[in-house]
Design an enzyme around this catalytic site. Structure first.
Site, PDB file in Angstrom:
ATOM      1  N   PRO A   9      -0.412  27.832   1.250  1.00  0.00           N
ATOM      2  CA  PRO A   9      -1.424  27.788   2.296  1.00  0.00           C
ATOM      3  C   PRO A   9      -2.385  26.610   2.178  1.00  0.00           C
ATOM      4  O   PRO A   9      -2.770  26.205   1.093  1.00  0.00           O
ATOM      5  CB  PRO A   9      -2.175  29.115   2.133  1.00  0.00           C
ATOM      6  CG  PRO A   9      -1.865  29.593   0.766  1.00  0.00           C
ATOM      7  CD  PRO A   9      -0.513  29.038   0.421  1.00  0.00           C
ATOM      8  N   ASN A  10      -2.702  26.089   3.344  1.00  0.00           N
ATOM      9  CA  ASN A  10      -3.676  25.021   3.556  1.00  0.00           C
ATOM     10  C   ASN A  10      -3.196  23.643   3.131  1.00  0.00           C
ATOM     11  O   ASN A  10      -3.896  22.656   3.360  1.00  0.00           O
ATOM     12  CB  ASN A  10      -5.019  25.354   2.882  1.00  0.00           C
ATOM     13  CG  ASN A  10      -5.623  26.611   3.439  1.00  0.00           C
ATOM     14  OD1 ASN A  10      -5.721  26.767   4.659  1.00  0.00           O
ATOM     15  ND2 ASN A  10      -6.003  27.536   2.574  1.00  0.00           N
ATOM     16  N   ARG A  17      -8.534  18.176   4.554  1.00  0.00           N
ATOM     17  CA  ARG A  17      -9.284  19.274   3.925  1.00  0.00           C
ATOM     18  C   ARG A  17      -9.952  18.795   2.640  1.00  0.00           C
ATOM     19  O   ARG A  17      -9.283  18.362   1.703  1.00  0.00           O
ATOM     20  CB  ARG A  17      -8.309  20.409   3.596  1.00  0.00           C
ATOM     21  CG  ARG A  17      -8.926  21.532   2.820  1.00  0.00           C
ATOM     22  CD  ARG A  17      -7.864  22.529   2.376  1.00  0.00           C
ATOM     23  NE  ARG A  17      -8.486  23.570   1.566  1.00  0.00           N
ATOM     24  CZ  ARG A  17      -7.932  24.076   0.495  1.00  0.00           C
ATOM     25  NH1 ARG A  17      -6.753  23.683   0.083  1.00  0.00           N
ATOM     26  NH2 ARG A  17      -8.566  25.002  -0.186  1.00  0.00           N
ATOM     27  N   TYR A  22      -9.256  16.968  -2.807  1.00  0.00           N
ATOM     28  CA  TYR A  22      -7.807  16.848  -2.660  1.00  0.00           C
ATOM     29  C   TYR A  22      -7.320  15.456  -2.264  1.00  0.00           C
ATOM     30  O   TYR A  22      -6.122  15.228  -2.180  1.00  0.00           O
ATOM     31  CB  TYR A  22      -7.304  17.880  -1.636  1.00  0.00           C
ATOM     32  CG  TYR A  22      -7.625  19.293  -2.036  1.00  0.00           C
ATOM     33  CD1 TYR A  22      -6.965  19.904  -3.094  1.00  0.00           C
ATOM     34  CD2 TYR A  22      -8.621  20.016  -1.387  1.00  0.00           C
ATOM     35  CE1 TYR A  22      -7.272  21.197  -3.485  1.00  0.00           C
ATOM     36  CE2 TYR A  22      -8.927  21.315  -1.767  1.00  0.00           C
ATOM     37  CZ  TYR A  22      -8.249  21.892  -2.813  1.00  0.00           C
ATOM     38  OH  TYR A  22      -8.552  23.164  -3.198  1.00  0.00           O
ATOM     39  N   ASN A  74       3.491  24.235  -5.303  1.00  0.00           N
ATOM     40  CA  ASN A  74       2.042  24.314  -5.233  1.00  0.00           C
ATOM     41  C   ASN A  74       1.731  25.541  -4.390  1.00  0.00           C
ATOM     42  O   ASN A  74       1.770  25.486  -3.163  1.00  0.00           O
ATOM     43  CB  ASN A  74       1.440  23.064  -4.600  1.00  0.00           C
ATOM     44  CG  ASN A  74      -0.077  23.087  -4.617  1.00  0.00           C
ATOM     45  OD1 ASN A  74      -0.687  24.141  -4.730  1.00  0.00           O
ATOM     46  ND2 ASN A  74      -0.686  21.917  -4.482  1.00  0.00           N
ATOM     47  N   ALA A  77      -3.859  28.875  -2.900  1.00  0.00           N
ATOM     48  CA  ALA A  77      -4.665  30.035  -3.276  1.00  0.00           C
ATOM     49  C   ALA A  77      -3.824  31.223  -3.716  1.00  0.00           C
ATOM     50  O   ALA A  77      -4.312  32.087  -4.448  1.00  0.00           O
ATOM     51  CB  ALA A  77      -5.576  30.439  -2.122  1.00  0.00           C
ATOM     52  N   GLU A  98       4.807  24.523 -11.583  1.00  0.00           N
ATOM     53  CA  GLU A  98       3.628  24.778 -10.743  1.00  0.00           C
ATOM     54  C   GLU A  98       2.768  23.518 -10.723  1.00  0.00           C
ATOM     55  O   GLU A  98       2.497  22.920 -11.777  1.00  0.00           O
ATOM     56  CB  GLU A  98       2.850  25.948 -11.331  1.00  0.00           C
ATOM     57  CG  GLU A  98       1.617  26.319 -10.573  1.00  0.00           C
ATOM     58  CD  GLU A  98       0.845  27.451 -11.243  1.00  0.00           C
ATOM     59  OE1 GLU A  98      -0.321  27.613 -10.884  1.00  0.00           O
ATOM     60  OE2 GLU A  98       1.386  28.143 -12.136  1.00  0.00           O
ATOM     61  N   HIS A 100      -0.823  21.644  -9.104  1.00  0.00           N
ATOM     62  CA  HIS A 100      -2.103  21.726  -8.405  1.00  0.00           C
ATOM     63  C   HIS A 100      -2.724  20.341  -8.375  1.00  0.00           C
ATOM     64  O   HIS A 100      -2.752  19.644  -9.394  1.00  0.00           O
ATOM     65  CB  HIS A 100      -3.049  22.701  -9.100  1.00  0.00           C
ATOM     66  CG  HIS A 100      -2.526  24.095  -9.070  1.00  0.00           C
ATOM     67  ND1 HIS A 100      -2.595  24.872  -7.950  1.00  0.00           N
ATOM     68  CD2 HIS A 100      -1.890  24.816 -10.015  1.00  0.00           C
ATOM     69  CE1 HIS A 100      -2.017  26.033  -8.208  1.00  0.00           C
ATOM     70  NE2 HIS A 100      -1.573  26.022  -9.455  1.00  0.00           N
ATOM     71  N   ILE A 101      -3.200  19.951  -7.226  1.00  0.00           N
ATOM     72  CA  ILE A 101      -3.806  18.637  -7.052  1.00  0.00           C
ATOM     73  C   ILE A 101      -5.116  18.553  -7.834  1.00  0.00           C
ATOM     74  O   ILE A 101      -5.375  17.572  -8.528  1.00  0.00           O
ATOM     75  CB  ILE A 101      -4.014  18.352  -5.556  1.00  0.00           C
ATOM     76  CG1 ILE A 101      -2.641  18.290  -4.858  1.00  0.00           C
ATOM     77  CG2 ILE A 101      -4.804  17.060  -5.343  1.00  0.00           C
ATOM     78  CD1 ILE A 101      -2.697  18.339  -3.346  1.00  0.00           C
ATOM     79  N   ARG A 107     -12.602  24.427 -12.058  1.00  0.00           N
ATOM     80  CA  ARG A 107     -13.218  24.846 -10.793  1.00  0.00           C
ATOM     81  C   ARG A 107     -13.784  26.258 -10.928  1.00  0.00           C
ATOM     82  O   ARG A 107     -14.042  26.726 -12.030  1.00  0.00           O
ATOM     83  CB  ARG A 107     -12.190  24.719  -9.676  1.00  0.00           C
ATOM     84  CG  ARG A 107     -11.769  23.242  -9.485  1.00  0.00           C
ATOM     85  CD  ARG A 107     -10.905  23.020  -8.307  1.00  0.00           C
ATOM     86  NE  ARG A 107     -11.616  23.407  -7.088  1.00  0.00           N
ATOM     87  CZ  ARG A 107     -11.014  23.607  -5.929  1.00  0.00           C
ATOM     88  NH1 ARG A 107      -9.699  23.461  -5.825  1.00  0.00           N
ATOM     89  NH2 ARG A 107     -11.697  23.946  -4.860  1.00  0.00           N
TER      90      ARG A 107
END
Length: 146
Positions: A9-10, A17, A22, A74, A77, A98, A100-101, A107
């Protein structure tokens, strides 16, 4: 070797975004770069993005039946919430990495835990979109037994 690059998602909003987190590269930019890199290694890469959990699960299952040799994933969420995606990856005999940017470990606390990582051969986080390139190279080496 055929690799599947799966985005959750996204990620269709990549480049628009939260560019401070990102970056400004679009998902299409990343896909073009990965396709060229895969071709340099006499490999192919397929791309799929969905904002819907069930469609991502369906694509993982399809990968098990179409001869896919590795998955770059990726999950966005869903990383932190989806037992169903974790179980889908566990149900197929395909090595996955897996990606993640951003660095999920620096975070918000809810992002620190991945439900997906335990069923992957590795996790890359915080290296921007370059993490996808590294995952591709790692899967290609893994496919050669290196």
């Amino acid at each position: 070797m055929e690799i599947l690059c799966l985005n959750g998602p996204n990620l269709n909003r990549l480049g628009k975004r939260e560019p401070g987190i990102y970056g400004t590269e679009t998902l299409s930019d990343v896909e073009d770069r990965l396709a060229a890199a895969a071709a340099e290694h006499n490999s192919r890469i397929a791309f799929y993005q969905s904002n819907h959990e069930g469609l991502l699960i369906d694509r993982i299952h399809e990968a098990a039946d179409d001869g896919t040799g590795g998955i770059i994933f990726n999950p966005g969420a869903y990383t932190h919430t989806s037992v169903a995606l974790r179980d889908a990856l566990a149900s197929v005999d395909i090595p996955a990495i897996e990606v993640h940017i951003s660095n999920i470990h620096t975070r918000e606390e809810f992002r620190h835990r991945s439900l997906i990582a335990a069923v992957c051969i590795g996790q890359i986080a915080g290296l921007g979109t370059y993490g996808y390139d590294l995952a591709l190279l790692a899967l290609l080496r893994h496919g050669k037994g290196e």
